[in-house]
Design a protein around this motif. Structure first.
Motif, PDB file in Angstrom:
ATOM      1  N   VAL A  13       0.882  -1.162   0.000  1.00 46.75           N
ATOM      2  CA  VAL A  13       0.000   0.000   0.000  1.00 46.75           C
ATOM      3  C   VAL A  13       0.918   1.210   0.000  1.00 46.75           C
ATOM      4  O   VAL A  13       1.698   1.414   0.938  1.00 46.75           O
ATOM      5  CB  VAL A  13      -0.917   0.022   1.240  1.00 46.75           C
ATOM      6  CG1 VAL A  13      -1.767   1.287   1.255  1.00 46.75           C
ATOM      7  CG2 VAL A  13      -1.809  -1.212   1.249  1.00 46.75           C
ATOM      8  N   ALA A  14       0.865   2.014  -1.071  1.00 44.56           N
ATOM      9  CA  ALA A  14       1.847   3.074  -1.276  1.00 44.56           C
ATOM     10  C   ALA A  14       1.176   4.430  -1.494  1.00 44.56           C
ATOM     11  O   ALA A  14       0.009   4.516  -1.884  1.00 44.56           O
ATOM     12  CB  ALA A  14       2.720   2.736  -2.489  1.00 44.56           C
ATOM     13  N   LYS A  15       1.933   5.487  -1.241  1.00 45.64           N
ATOM     14  CA  LYS A  15       1.460   6.841  -1.517  1.00 45.64           C
ATOM     15  C   LYS A  15       1.190   6.990  -3.013  1.00 45.64           C
ATOM     16  O   LYS A  15       1.949   6.490  -3.849  1.00 45.64           O
ATOM     17  CB  LYS A  15       2.514   7.871  -1.097  1.00 45.64           C
ATOM     18  CG  LYS A  15       2.876   7.872   0.370  1.00 45.64           C
ATOM     19  CD  LYS A  15       3.966   8.900   0.646  1.00 45.64           C
ATOM     20  CE  LYS A  15       4.414   8.884   2.083  1.00 45.64           C
ATOM     21  NZ  LYS A  15       5.509   9.859   2.351  1.00 45.64           N
ATOM     22  N   HIS A  16       0.125   7.716  -3.350  1.00 49.55           N
ATOM     23  CA  HIS A  16      -0.239   7.832  -4.763  1.00 49.55           C
ATOM     24  C   HIS A  16       0.823   8.565  -5.567  1.00 49.55           C
ATOM     25  O   HIS A  16       0.931   8.393  -6.780  1.00 49.55           O
ATOM     26  CB  HIS A  16      -1.593   8.536  -4.909  1.00 49.55           C
ATOM     27  CG  HIS A  16      -1.522  10.029  -4.794  1.00 49.55           C
ATOM     28  ND1 HIS A  16      -1.352  10.682  -3.587  1.00 49.55           N
ATOM     29  CD2 HIS A  16      -1.591  11.002  -5.743  1.00 49.55           C
ATOM     30  CE1 HIS A  16      -1.336  11.987  -3.785  1.00 49.55           C
ATOM     31  NE2 HIS A  16      -1.472  12.212  -5.072  1.00 49.55           N
ATOM     32  N   GLN A  17       1.684   9.370  -4.892  1.00 47.44           N
ATOM     33  CA  GLN A  17       2.738  10.094  -5.609  1.00 47.44           C
ATOM     34  C   GLN A  17       3.714   9.142  -6.299  1.00 47.44           C
ATOM     35  O   GLN A  17       4.309   9.477  -7.326  1.00 47.44           O
ATOM     36  CB  GLN A  17       3.523  11.010  -4.654  1.00 47.44           C
ATOM     37  CG  GLN A  17       2.719  12.158  -4.075  1.00 47.44           C
ATOM     38  CD  GLN A  17       2.137  11.824  -2.714  1.00 47.44           C
ATOM     39  OE1 GLN A  17       1.748  10.667  -2.484  1.00 47.44           O
ATOM     40  NE2 GLN A  17       2.088  12.794  -1.820  1.00 47.44           N
ATOM     41  N   LEU A  18       3.878   7.935  -5.725  1.00 45.68           N
ATOM     42  CA  LEU A  18       4.820   6.976  -6.304  1.00 45.68           C
ATOM     43  C   LEU A  18       4.371   6.490  -7.674  1.00 45.68           C
ATOM     44  O   LEU A  18       5.180   5.998  -8.459  1.00 45.68           O
ATOM     45  CB  LEU A  18       4.999   5.784  -5.361  1.00 45.68           C
ATOM     46  CG  LEU A  18       5.768   6.051  -4.064  1.00 45.68           C
ATOM     47  CD1 LEU A  18       5.796   4.806  -3.202  1.00 45.68           C
ATOM     48  CD2 LEU A  18       7.189   6.515  -4.368  1.00 45.68           C
ATOM     49  N   LYS A  19       3.081   6.659  -7.964  1.00 44.65           N
ATOM     50  CA  LYS A  19       2.548   6.231  -9.259  1.00 44.65           C
ATOM     51  C   LYS A  19       3.249   6.952 -10.416  1.00 44.65           C
ATOM     52  O   LYS A  19       3.354   6.429 -11.528  1.00 44.65           O
ATOM     53  CB  LYS A  19       1.049   6.512  -9.311  1.00 44.65           C
ATOM     54  CG  LYS A  19       0.354   6.024 -10.553  1.00 44.65           C
ATOM     55  CD  LYS A  19      -1.099   6.495 -10.589  1.00 44.65           C
ATOM     56  CE  LYS A  19      -1.898   5.985  -9.418  1.00 44.65           C
ATOM     57  NZ  LYS A  19      -3.332   6.366  -9.515  1.00 44.65           N
ATOM     58  N   TYR A  20       3.759   8.145 -10.138  1.00 45.51           N
ATOM     59  CA  TYR A  20       4.335   8.971 -11.196  1.00 45.51           C
ATOM     60  C   TYR A  20       5.856   8.872 -11.289  1.00 45.51           C
ATOM     61  O   TYR A  20       6.472   9.573 -12.083  1.00 45.51           O
ATOM     62  CB  TYR A  20       3.919  10.432 -10.975  1.00 45.51           C
ATOM     63  CG  TYR A  20       2.427  10.592 -10.808  1.00 45.51           C
ATOM     64  CD1 TYR A  20       1.567  10.427 -11.896  1.00 45.51           C
ATOM     65  CD2 TYR A  20       1.860  10.859  -9.559  1.00 45.51           C
ATOM     66  CE1 TYR A  20       0.195  10.533 -11.741  1.00 45.51           C
ATOM     67  CE2 TYR A  20       0.490  10.969  -9.405  1.00 45.51           C
ATOM     68  CZ  TYR A  20      -0.337  10.804 -10.501  1.00 45.51           C
ATOM     69  OH  TYR A  20      -1.697  10.908 -10.345  1.00 45.51           O
ATOM     70  N   VAL A  21       6.455   7.998 -10.476  1.00 43.29           N
ATOM     71  CA  VAL A  21       7.900   7.801 -10.540  1.00 43.29           C
ATOM     72  C   VAL A  21       8.217   6.816 -11.662  1.00 43.29           C
ATOM     73  O   VAL A  21       7.697   5.696 -11.670  1.00 43.29           O
ATOM     74  CB  VAL A  21       8.439   7.259  -9.198  1.00 43.29           C
ATOM     75  CG1 VAL A  21       9.939   6.992  -9.300  1.00 43.29           C
ATOM     76  CG2 VAL A  21       8.152   8.247  -8.076  1.00 43.29           C
ATOM     77  N   PRO A  22       9.038   7.217 -12.641  1.00 44.56           N
ATOM     78  CA  PRO A  22       9.360   6.310 -13.751  1.00 44.56           C
ATOM     79  C   PRO A  22       9.883   4.969 -13.267  1.00 44.56           C
ATOM     80  O   PRO A  22      10.617   4.887 -12.286  1.00 44.56           O
ATOM     81  CB  PRO A  22      10.440   7.090 -14.524  1.00 44.56           C
ATOM     82  CG  PRO A  22      10.164   8.525 -14.209  1.00 44.56           C
ATOM     83  CD  PRO A  22       9.690   8.531 -12.785  1.00 44.56           C
ATOM     84  N   LEU A  23       9.500   3.925 -13.948  1.00 44.40           N
ATOM     85  CA  LEU A  23       9.874   2.536 -13.702  1.00 44.40           C
ATOM     86  C   LEU A  23       9.289   2.013 -12.387  1.00 44.40           C
ATOM     87  O   LEU A  23       8.508   1.061 -12.408  1.00 44.40           O
ATOM     88  CB  LEU A  23      11.407   2.361 -13.709  1.00 44.40           C
ATOM     89  CG  LEU A  23      12.117   2.675 -15.035  1.00 44.40           C
ATOM     90  CD1 LEU A  23      13.605   2.413 -14.917  1.00 44.40           C
ATOM     91  CD2 LEU A  23      11.542   1.857 -16.173  1.00 44.40           C
ATOM     92  N   VAL A  58      -1.440  -7.839   1.859  1.00 42.11           N
ATOM     93  CA  VAL A  58      -0.861  -6.521   1.617  1.00 42.11           C
ATOM     94  C   VAL A  58       0.171  -6.203   2.687  1.00 42.11           C
ATOM     95  O   VAL A  58       0.162  -6.773   3.779  1.00 42.11           O
ATOM     96  CB  VAL A  58      -1.933  -5.401   1.568  1.00 42.11           C
ATOM     97  CG1 VAL A  58      -2.964  -5.686   0.495  1.00 42.11           C
ATOM     98  CG2 VAL A  58      -2.596  -5.228   2.926  1.00 42.11           C
ATOM     99  N   PHE A  59       1.046  -5.275   2.350  1.00 42.06           N
ATOM    100  CA  PHE A  59       2.111  -4.839   3.249  1.00 42.06           C
ATOM    101  C   PHE A  59       2.067  -3.324   3.327  1.00 42.06           C
ATOM    102  O   PHE A  59       1.946  -2.653   2.295  1.00 42.06           O
ATOM    103  CB  PHE A  59       3.474  -5.284   2.707  1.00 42.06           C
ATOM    104  CG  PHE A  59       4.571  -5.301   3.739  1.00 42.06           C
ATOM    105  CD1 PHE A  59       5.145  -6.488   4.145  1.00 42.06           C
ATOM    106  CD2 PHE A  59       5.039  -4.121   4.302  1.00 42.06           C
ATOM    107  CE1 PHE A  59       6.160  -6.510   5.098  1.00 42.06           C
ATOM    108  CE2 PHE A  59       6.044  -4.131   5.243  1.00 42.06           C
ATOM    109  CZ  PHE A  59       6.619  -5.333   5.648  1.00 42.06           C
TER     110      PHE A  59
END
Length: 257
Positions: free
Chosen positions: A90-100, A138-139
């Motif tokens: 479960v991650a912050k939505h900002q990580l969605k925009y990090v390439p790769l 989930v983690f």
């Protein structure tokens, strides 16, 4: 050198996660690629010597919510290796925009939560609960951020709302030493041991459906105890729950400032 290895390994292994997902028609296959290839490379590059105890508390056949304190960027590959379950972060939505990295998280079906918008956060948790009840573990890191000094920070209550919705066991995990190997906001690597202790599952059905704080405190108390057993700093048991909209800070401390 570590950041170069990380970038190169990510660039090479990311296409393999895509191929694995396409060939098997299973996004979860990409998780195994990350566990078997990407994570060991990053751990070795970071100079971490990982020692894990309590793996008997991991049951791949049981959907589970794994909860850990958070000290370093290295925690992610270390947990992929030490918790041998096909879980999703479960991650912050900002990580969605990090390439790769973000692309991988999306392809593999990891769960993004927009903490800044309540409606979207609730919708994300509802979707996660459905995924868990469907059999996916989930983690997550309920501190919401990495600790600056290694102490266990106050927990956000949202993750425990998810646990109570899903009604599956919560397994408390403590990591100790990763913040010394790779401190927060630093690539100054100091090779050394990292200890991971996996605690016994906590039965969420023993808590009322709205007792997010009670469950958060119970899980955090175990993580603090394990931290102390591993030679860590533990944490303030009274500062158990983070202030609304704030990561790593309890309400009383924030009000006082």
């Amino acid at each position: 050198m570590c950041i170069v290895v990380t970038v190169v390994a990510t660039a090479i292994i990311f296409p393999l996660t895509v191929v694995a997902a396409i060939i098997t028609l299973d996004p979860g296959a990409s998780v195994w690629v990350v566990r078997l290839l990407w994570s060991p490379v990053l751990i070795r590059a970071g100079g971490a010597r990982v020692v894990v105890t309590g793996q008997e508390n991991v049951d791949p056949k049981r959907p589970t919510i794994y909860v850990s304190n958070h000290q370093s960027t290295l925690d992610i590959p270390i947990h992929f290796v030490t918790v041998p379950v096909n879980f999703r972060y479960v991650a912050k939505h900002q990580l969605k925009y990090v390439p790769l990295i973000g692309w991988y998280l999306w392809i593999a079906g990891h769960i993004f939560v927009n903490r800044g918008q309540r409606d979207k956060a609730i919708a994300s948790l509802d979707a996660a609960a459905r995924k868990i009840r469907g059999g996916t573990s989930v983690f997550l890191y309920p501190e919401g951020t990495r600790s600056d000094d290694g102490s266990v920070l106050p927990f956000k209550k949202g993750p425990f709302a998810l646990a109570l919705k899903a009604r599956v066991p919560v397994v408390p995990i403590t990591i100790e030493g990763s913040g010394k190997v790779m401190p927060k906001n630093s690539w100054n690597i100091k090779p050394g041991p990292v200890y991971v202790r996996i605690g016994k599952p906590i039965d969420t059905t023993a808590f009322a459906e709205d007792d997010r704080e009670g469950l958060a405190r119970a899980v955090r108390d175990v993580i603090i105890a394990q931290s102390l057993e591993l030679g860590g700093k533990g944490g303030d048991s009274e500062q158990a729950v983070a202030a609304a909209g704030v990561e790593g800070e309890a309400p009383s401390r924030r009000n006082a400032s």
